[in-house]
Design a protein around this motif. Sequence first.
Motif, short mmCIF file in Angstrom:
data_model
loop_
_atom_site.label_atom_id
_atom_site.label_comp_id
_atom_site.label_asym_id
_atom_site.label_seq_id
_atom_site.Cartn_x
_atom_site.Cartn_y
_atom_site.Cartn_z
N LEU A 54 15.64 44.57 35.86
CA LEU A 54 15.87 43.78 37.22
C LEU A 54 14.80 43.45 37.71
O LEU A 54 14.28 44.66 38.50
N ASN A 55 13.99 42.24 38.08
CA ASN A 55 12.92 42.14 38.75
C ASN A 55 13.13 42.19 40.43
O ASN A 55 14.36 41.70 40.75
N TRP A 56 12.22 42.58 40.94
CA TRP A 56 12.48 42.65 42.53
C TRP A 56 12.07 41.32 43.02
O TRP A 56 11.04 40.81 42.75
N ILE A 77 13.23 47.25 38.69
CA ILE A 77 13.82 48.56 38.49
C ILE A 77 14.40 48.53 37.22
O ILE A 77 14.84 47.61 36.53
N ASN A 78 14.69 49.78 36.53
CA ASN A 78 15.28 49.86 35.24
C ASN A 78 16.03 50.96 35.14
O ASN A 78 15.90 51.77 34.53
N PRO A 79 17.35 50.85 35.77
CA PRO A 79 18.06 52.20 35.76
C PRO A 79 18.70 52.40 34.50
O PRO A 79 18.83 51.54 33.69
N ILE A 134 25.70 53.36 39.92
CA ILE A 134 24.32 53.41 39.11
C ILE A 134 24.13 54.96 38.72
O ILE A 134 24.28 55.82 39.55
N TYR A 135 23.87 55.02 37.56
CA TYR A 135 23.33 56.34 36.97
C TYR A 135 21.84 56.44 36.29
O TYR A 135 21.33 55.54 35.88
N ASP A 136 21.58 57.78 36.82
CA ASP A 136 20.37 58.06 35.94
C ASP A 136 20.31 59.17 35.18
O ASP A 136 20.82 60.34 35.59
N LEU A 137 19.70 59.20 33.92
CA LEU A 137 19.81 60.19 33.02
C LEU A 137 18.40 61.10 33.10
O LEU A 137 17.30 60.77 32.61
N LYS A 138 18.35 62.29 33.64
CA LYS A 138 17.25 63.20 33.35
C LYS A 138 17.45 64.23 32.08
O LYS A 138 17.96 63.82 31.20
N THR A 139 16.95 65.19 32.26
CA THR A 139 16.97 66.23 31.14
C THR A 139 17.98 67.29 31.57
O THR A 139 18.33 67.72 32.63
N ALA A 140 18.21 68.37 30.35
CA ALA A 140 19.14 69.42 30.80
C ALA A 140 18.33 70.70 31.41
O ALA A 140 18.82 71.52 31.59
N LEU A 164 17.42 57.12 42.54
CA LEU A 164 18.65 56.54 42.73
C LEU A 164 18.69 55.74 43.85
O LEU A 164 19.23 54.54 44.04
N ALA A 165 18.11 56.24 45.11
CA ALA A 165 18.01 55.70 46.49
C ALA A 165 17.31 54.26 46.23
O ALA A 165 17.58 53.33 46.63
#
Length: 394
Positions: A256-258, A270-272, A285-291, A319-320
Amino acid sequence: MLFDKFVEQVSGYWRQYFSAKSLEKDKGRLTFPEGHEVLFPNMILFTNCSGYYTCELLGVSEKYTGLTLKRHSEKSIYRYLSQFDDDEPDPIFRIDEFSRSAGITFSQTSDLDKVAERFPCVELTKSALVRENGSGSLLGFGERFQYCILDECLFVNVREEYYRCKNVLHLMIVKNNVNSGGLENIFKFYMGEKEVHGMHCVPTEDVQRQLVAGQLQNLFLLRGLHETTLGEFFRLHPEVVHGAFKTTNFLYEPFLNWIEHDGTCEDVAINPDLLVRREDGFYDIYDLKTALVDKQNVTKGGRKRRRFIDYVEEGVAQLANYREYFTYPENAKFAREKYQIEVNAPNLVLVVGNWDNSDSDEVFQACRRYPDVKIIDYDTLCHLFLGATADKRQ
């Protein structure tokens, strides 16, 4: 042999093999027990350990659509197998030259019912070799070791009160001094048998879901695993997102271009990781980090100053930033026209941590500063996908 050459040669063997099996299945020539479905893997993970190379098949797919190739590096083969440390093991089984095992659970505990509370895939195997009061990897390798192959096996590892479970569809381990001819001979011997290799044979959809969840747990418990590898697993298995988050639609990594901002933004877009549709038609809106397998806790500080560690704070800040993007009308218009999505008062969800380092009370306390942010750990996500409750922790 160089690691890149190993990756190229082995992935070539498997792609050729599954392409042939796919044709057999389409023509009705692939036989399997009545009432069972034969399913293909869709990922192949290569790991460069110190002195050893591994190749692991992952994923579940009704049709063969290729193998997404991923690379990983590990400190030692013993940490790769034990999932805790790289100490010289007291193994349950030592391989001096070569070996093949199938349908076996290698376990450090006989209380598999307890393990199944976190790892339901444990219920799928019947034969078990148990070593209690030992230490380190359940497999050991002698000085003359050449290779071993493990099909549909489980490794149940325990350290103190912590459990790990490695769910294996197919895993090949070779000494890194193997040459091209040696690899070719291994595959000629392995593939020459009449039985089908590297594929799932499942009786029910519930079993299929257990396999998917088990392999996801296998992945996120790998130390140092890249976020992109986890994200690719979700892309290849959309049923996990649909089931865990109760959604009819989601977008994976939309670009998604600004178009509009306050003049201080230096990013192009942005590239959620995920935009997930709610019941009202708007997207969260979700963001995947690691465990964070190497971290003891995703929070820090006492109760009144409870906050997240920096890695998690960075995820919340990201996320914000994604949320801010949609506050500008031109950005919202661009997203609507490009992806047919609308975002309004989005919930922000960060997937991070696991049951070992995510105390629910402490996470709740750390979220007091972020009332619109939700933190979900990967084990809970797997249980949500399976339809189980997330309150089985003890």
